[in-house]
Design an enzyme around this catalytic site. Structure first.
Site, mmCIF file in Angstrom:
data_model
loop_
_atom_site.group_PDB
_atom_site.id
_atom_site.type_symbol
_atom_site.label_atom_id
_atom_site.label_comp_id
_atom_site.label_asym_id
_atom_site.label_seq_id
_atom_site.Cartn_x
_atom_site.Cartn_y
_atom_site.Cartn_z
ATOM 1 C CE1 TYR A 139 5.816 -0.456 -5.081
ATOM 2 C CE2 TYR A 139 4.754 0.149 -7.131
ATOM 3 C CZ TYR A 139 4.864 -0.688 -6.048
ATOM 4 O OH TYR A 139 4.026 -1.763 -5.941
ATOM 5 C CE LYS A 190 11.351 -7.566 8.501
ATOM 6 N NZ LYS A 190 10.683 -8.655 9.238
ATOM 7 C CG ASP A 223 7.397 -9.649 9.818
ATOM 8 O OD1 ASP A 223 7.166 -8.533 10.351
ATOM 9 O OD2 ASP A 223 8.374 -10.357 10.145
ATOM 10 C CG ASP A 247 1.536 -3.268 -4.620
ATOM 11 O OD1 ASP A 247 0.415 -3.065 -5.116
ATOM 12 O OD2 ASP A 247 2.306 -4.160 -5.027
ATOM 13 C CG ASP A 251 -3.378 -7.023 -4.302
ATOM 14 O OD1 ASP A 251 -3.707 -5.849 -4.575
ATOM 15 O OD2 ASP A 251 -3.146 -7.887 -5.183
HETATM 16 C C1 IPM Z 1 -1.530 -1.198 -7.689
HETATM 17 C C2 IPM Z 1 -0.752 -1.940 -8.743
HETATM 18 C C3 IPM Z 1 0.424 -1.102 -9.216
HETATM 19 C C4 IPM Z 1 1.332 -0.910 -8.008
HETATM 20 C C5 IPM Z 1 1.221 -1.696 -10.374
HETATM 21 C C6 IPM Z 1 0.330 -2.037 -11.542
HETATM 22 C C7 IPM Z 1 2.315 -0.769 -10.801
HETATM 23 O O1 IPM Z 1 -0.361 -3.188 -8.287
HETATM 24 O O2 IPM Z 1 -2.040 -0.113 -8.005
HETATM 25 O O3 IPM Z 1 -1.646 -1.704 -6.569
HETATM 26 O O4 IPM Z 1 2.186 -1.755 -7.730
HETATM 27 O O5 IPM Z 1 1.176 0.111 -7.345
HETATM 28 MN MN MN Z 2 -1.120 -3.656 -6.308
#
Ligand code: IPM
Ligand code: MN
Ligand code: NAD
Length: 357
Positions: A139, A190, A223, A247, A251
């Site tokens: 990042y 990894k 993974d 990140d 999710d």
């Molecule tokens: C998150 C988002 C951000 C990230 C993006 C919007 C830059 O996906 O906060 O998880 O990748 O960190």
């Molecule tokens: Mn995200």
């Protein structure tokens, strides 16, 4: 307490006002006062002014005790008028980096009554804290193009990995485990392929863990981690990982805890030298924005994290308890949880529950 508020785009404009109503309520209830400064940055502001986040605003933001953030971004399929990623990097990532919010704390907890896509898992199985490094890695924005738009174009995106950055993150994860009574810290990386950057992570992990003899440790390749998060999430307690992997797996974490509408987070500068920022894990959700459909719980849980950080423990606990009670009853579920409640109805239910506590 000085709180900066930046609702941003899409559903940010719905869930942040809802969260401010809850904040106001617990402020009265638990007798603390605060001031609010609203910031307009996001897609619309950019289209109107060409500004993303000016440095002067960043300096003001730094002086607050906390920032409550919604989301920025447009439809992931793109927008003709807004360059890809400009809002995300120049607003959100700029705050994380420049305010040195080096910890991204993302609890992944399934609350009772919330549907999970995992057939054999319940609230006892899904209860982990993901500690994501938040200021470097892939990042960092270090990289560039060579011979752009030619057949020999080269694009580099460097995974910046510093001993200091990695160590302070790993140490935070162990301290967090120790002070919150958690038993195990798993490093997710990894090391089999990223033999420089992630070797540094592994060596730092091995060294730091020696200072925490009472905490168990483990290591998983990322993974395998995605597989275990689905097949046996119970093995995870505290996970510490890189910016990019954090990140992605958060999710996945959000999905198993009931969806993006249930996942709160904190971007912490533990030194308190600049403001920390609190936001739902989700984005601007353009597919449902403006329809009163967004689940506000992720933002409420983020406000609870903010109040915890600001030492308003009772108010934080009240929000957490109210969210837990409210989502236990399917009649309060928004559409993402399979219900029919609107953003406003879910918010009213949480506020009524806080009133009853
Ligand atoms: C998150 C988002 C951000 C990230 C993006 C919007 C830059 O996906 O906060 O998880 O990748 O960190
Ligand atoms: Mn995200
Ligand atoms: P998203 O998180 O916005 O949406 C993914 C899915 O989850 C969508 O189906 C959406 O409807 C659903 N969802 C998200 N939040 C919800 C909520 N509160 N209640 C119910 N459903 C919810 O991710 P995306 O679609 O990949 O990204 C949209 C935009 O947001 C992109 O521009 C992206 O870069 C940006 N983004 C911003 C942030 C942030 O500002 N923190 C985080 C992630 C994505």
């Amino acid at each position: 307490m000085k709180i900066a508020v930046m609702p941003g785009d899409g559903v940010g404009q719905e869930v942040v006002p809802a969260a401010l109503a809850v904040l106001k309520q617990v402020g009265t209830r638990f007798s603390f006062s605060y001031s609010i400064d609203q910031y307009p940055f996001g897609g619309e502001h950019y289209l109107r002014t060409g500004q993303t986040l000016p440095d002067s605003a960043l300096r003001e933001l730094a002086e607050h005790d906390a920032i409550l953030f919604g989301a920025v971004g447009v439809d992931p399929r793109g927008s003709a008028k807004i360059p890809q990623g400009i809002l995300e990097t120049e607003i959100l990532l700029k705050m994380r980096f420049e305010l040195d919010q080096y910890i991204n704390l993302r609890p992944t907890r399934l609350l009772p009554g919330v549907p999970t896509p995992l057939k054999n898992a319940g609230p006892d199985d899904i209860n982990m804290i993901i500690v994501r490094e938040n200021t470097e890695g892939l990042y960092s924005g270090n990289g560039g193009f060579l011979y752009k738009d030619t057949p020999h174009e080269v694009a580099n995106q460097i995974e910046v990995t510093t001993r200091r950055g990695v160590e302070r993150c790993i140490r935070y994860a162990f301290d967090y485990a120790k002070t919150s009574g958690r038993r195990k810290v798993t490093l997710v990386a990894k090391t089999n392929v990223l033999r420089f950057a992630h070797n540094l992570w592994l060596r730092a992990f091995e060294q730091v863990k020696a200072d925490y003899p009472d905490i168990q440790t483990d290591y998983h390749h990322v993974d395998a981690c995605t597989m275990y998060m689905v097949t046996k999430p119970k093995i995870y307690d505290v996970i510490v990982t890189t910016n990019m992997f954090g990140d992605i797996i958060t999710d996945l974490g959000a999905a198993i805890q009931g969806g993006m509408g249930m996942a709160g987070s904190a971007n912490l500068n533990p030194t308190r030298q600049a403001a920390s920022m609190f936001e739902p894990v989700h984005g601007s959700a353009p597919d449902i924005a403006g329809k009163n459909l967004a689940n506000p719980i992720a933002t409420f849980l983020s406000v609870a994290m903010m109040l915890d950080f600001l030492n308003q423990r009772k108010a934080a606990a009240a929000i957490n308890d109210a969210c837990r009670e409210v989502v236990a009853d399917p009649k309060n579920h928004t559409r993402d949880l399979g219900g029919t409640a609107t953003t406003s109805q879910a918010t009213e239910a949480v506020m009524a529950q806080i009133e009853r506590l």
